[in-house]
Design a protein around this motif. Structure first.
Motif, PDB file in Angstrom:
ATOM      1  N   VAL A  58       0.831  -1.208   0.000  1.00  0.00           N
ATOM      2  CA  VAL A  58       0.000   0.000   0.000  1.00  0.00           C
ATOM      3  C   VAL A  58       0.866   1.259   0.000  1.00  0.00           C
ATOM      4  O   VAL A  58       0.622   2.200  -0.768  1.00  0.00           O
ATOM      5  CB  VAL A  58      -0.949   0.001   1.217  1.00  0.00           C
ATOM      6  N   TYR A  61       2.878   1.536  -3.335  1.00  0.00           N
ATOM      7  CA  TYR A  61       1.941   1.721  -4.444  1.00  0.00           C
ATOM      8  C   TYR A  61       1.407   3.148  -4.453  1.00  0.00           C
ATOM      9  O   TYR A  61       1.280   3.768  -5.516  1.00  0.00           O
ATOM     10  CB  TYR A  61       0.786   0.728  -4.313  1.00  0.00           C
ATOM     11  N   ASN A  62       1.094   3.672  -3.268  1.00  0.00           N
ATOM     12  CA  ASN A  62       0.546   5.027  -3.172  1.00  0.00           C
ATOM     13  C   ASN A  62       1.592   6.101  -3.441  1.00  0.00           C
ATOM     14  O   ASN A  62       1.248   7.222  -3.835  1.00  0.00           O
ATOM     15  CB  ASN A  62      -0.069   5.259  -1.798  1.00  0.00           C
ATOM     16  N   TYR A  63       2.857   5.751  -3.202  1.00  0.00           N
ATOM     17  CA  TYR A  63       3.932   6.733  -3.418  1.00  0.00           C
ATOM     18  C   TYR A  63       4.909   6.231  -4.476  1.00  0.00           C
ATOM     19  O   TYR A  63       6.120   6.200  -4.275  1.00  0.00           O
ATOM     20  CB  TYR A  63       4.654   7.015  -2.097  1.00  0.00           C
TER      21      TYR A  63
END
Length: 381
Positions: A58, A61-63
């Protein structure tokens, strides 16, 4: 996304580990309840590794663009929606233990409580929060020094972290010897609850997050081969435990076969891969069971926080009040506690999720919506 379903399965796995441990250890050797609880306890040992991989997945993936990482905003959100609920639960477990086990509160209880909160020692499962916070602290360093390698050389980076982690875990599990050297004593005592013992899972999840589309494509293309590898890894993972049990003809060493051991590096990864394939096939199903599974994933942090308290309360009350019918040696007792524990845990968490200040106990999650009669009537027209 399949993330919710994987979280739900992992949360159920961790619940199962804690529900089965006592039955595996204290039931009659070679009884039905011993065999069932031992199998479930070991089969679901992928729970914590998969949770850790999802955490890394997470974040990375988000950064995917490291420049987008806003440290101030990131840590503020974690402090409000993770650390604060953790502190509340930690205090709750301190009071719970004093009540349930009749532990007297000493003169220096406050200092001891603060220390236990800081180190994740208030109750056995809370070490994971202490552990994951370490990765949140280290995350800016991972982005700065490892993200380029994870993006451009994923295979090489994965092999490197695999070898480093395996070397530590193999030594600790198979070859550890007593020592007076301070640094090695520290590693021996704390590796299992610090980043040094879990970085493989977190960073592997990050590599998958950076290359998720390619990862999914690989899984879809080679799922039969992956399935065979998964079955073999599960066989070796479980077989290692059963070999020890029947070699010693007792359960004396069962507790050492926890989630952090070398074979789980392979078993956890192959399980994660298979779960991606499975959950991608169920996520779009319009069935009540699938929607319920997603709800378990949505409120998985609450399930994680609450389940040991529920299980311990049930076991203590049932075994104390009905010793002739409820005990570790009975298969029926196991089934009752296992089922009742899960129902009450999820019921408690869903109840909390109905109220606005839910974030204080179960983090940043949406309010649980129960269908109103009016809406049901409209669908029938």
């Amino acid at each position: 996304m399949e993330l919710y379903y994987m979280r739900a399965i992992s949360a159920f796995g961790i619940f199962t580990i804690h529900a089965t441990g006592g039955f595996a250890l204290y039931s009659q050797f070679s009884s039905k309840v011993m065999h069932l609880s031992t199998f479930l306890n070991q089969f679901f040992r992928f729970g914590t590794p998969v949770f850790m991989m999802l955490s890394g997945f997470v974040l990375f993936y988000n950064y995917r663009i490291p420049e987008e990482f806003d440290a101030k905003k990131f840590y503020k959100k974690k402090a409000v929606y993770l650390i604060l609920p953790y502190i509340i639960w930690a205090i709750g477990y301190f009071l719970f233990k004093a009540y349930l086990y009749r532990i007297p509160v000493g003169e220096n209880w406050f200092g001891g409580l603060i220390k236990d909160i800081l180190l994740g020692n208030t109750f056995s499962h809370l070490y994971f929060i202490f552990l994951i916070v370490q990765f949140y602290i280290l995350f800016p360093l991972f982005i700065k020094y490892l993200s380029n390698s994870m993006i451009n050389k994923p295979v090489k980076t994965f092999i490197s972290i695999f070898v480093l982690q395996a070397a530590l875990l193999i030594y600790e599990f198979y070859f550890k010897v007593p020592t007076n050297i301070a640094i090695f004593k520290f590693i021996d005592e704390y590796y299992w609850k610090t980043a040094m013992g879990w970085f493989y899972y977190f960073l592997t999840g990050g590599i998958i997050g950076y290359h998720y589309d390619k990862f999914v494509e690989m899984v879809e293309k080679h799922i039969k081969k992956i399935g065979i590898i998964y079955i073999l890894s599960a066989a070796f993972f479980l077989g290692e435990v059963y070999l020890n049990i029947y070699t010693n003809n007792n359960m004396s060493e069962f507790e050492k076969y926890g989630s952090i051991r070398p074979m789980n590096m392979i078993y956890g990864l192959t399980t994660f891969t298979v779960l991606v394939w499975v959950t991608r096939r169920i996520k779009d199903m319009d069935k009540s069971s699938v929607r319920l599974l997603k709800s378990f994933g949505t409120y998985s942090l609450g399930v994680y926080f609450a389940h040991p308290m529920v299980l311990e309360f049930i076991k203590q009350k049932l075994m104390a009040n009905f010793p002739r019918w409820i005990g570790y040696g009975r298969l029926s007792s196991f089934l009752i506690i296992y089922a009742l524990g899960w129902i009450l845990t999820t019921g408690l968490v869903f109840l909390i999720a109905l109220f606005e200040p839910r974030w204080l106990l179960i983090g940043r999650v949406p309010k649980l919506v129960i269908r109103e009669k009016k809406k049901l009537e409209e669908t029938k027209r």
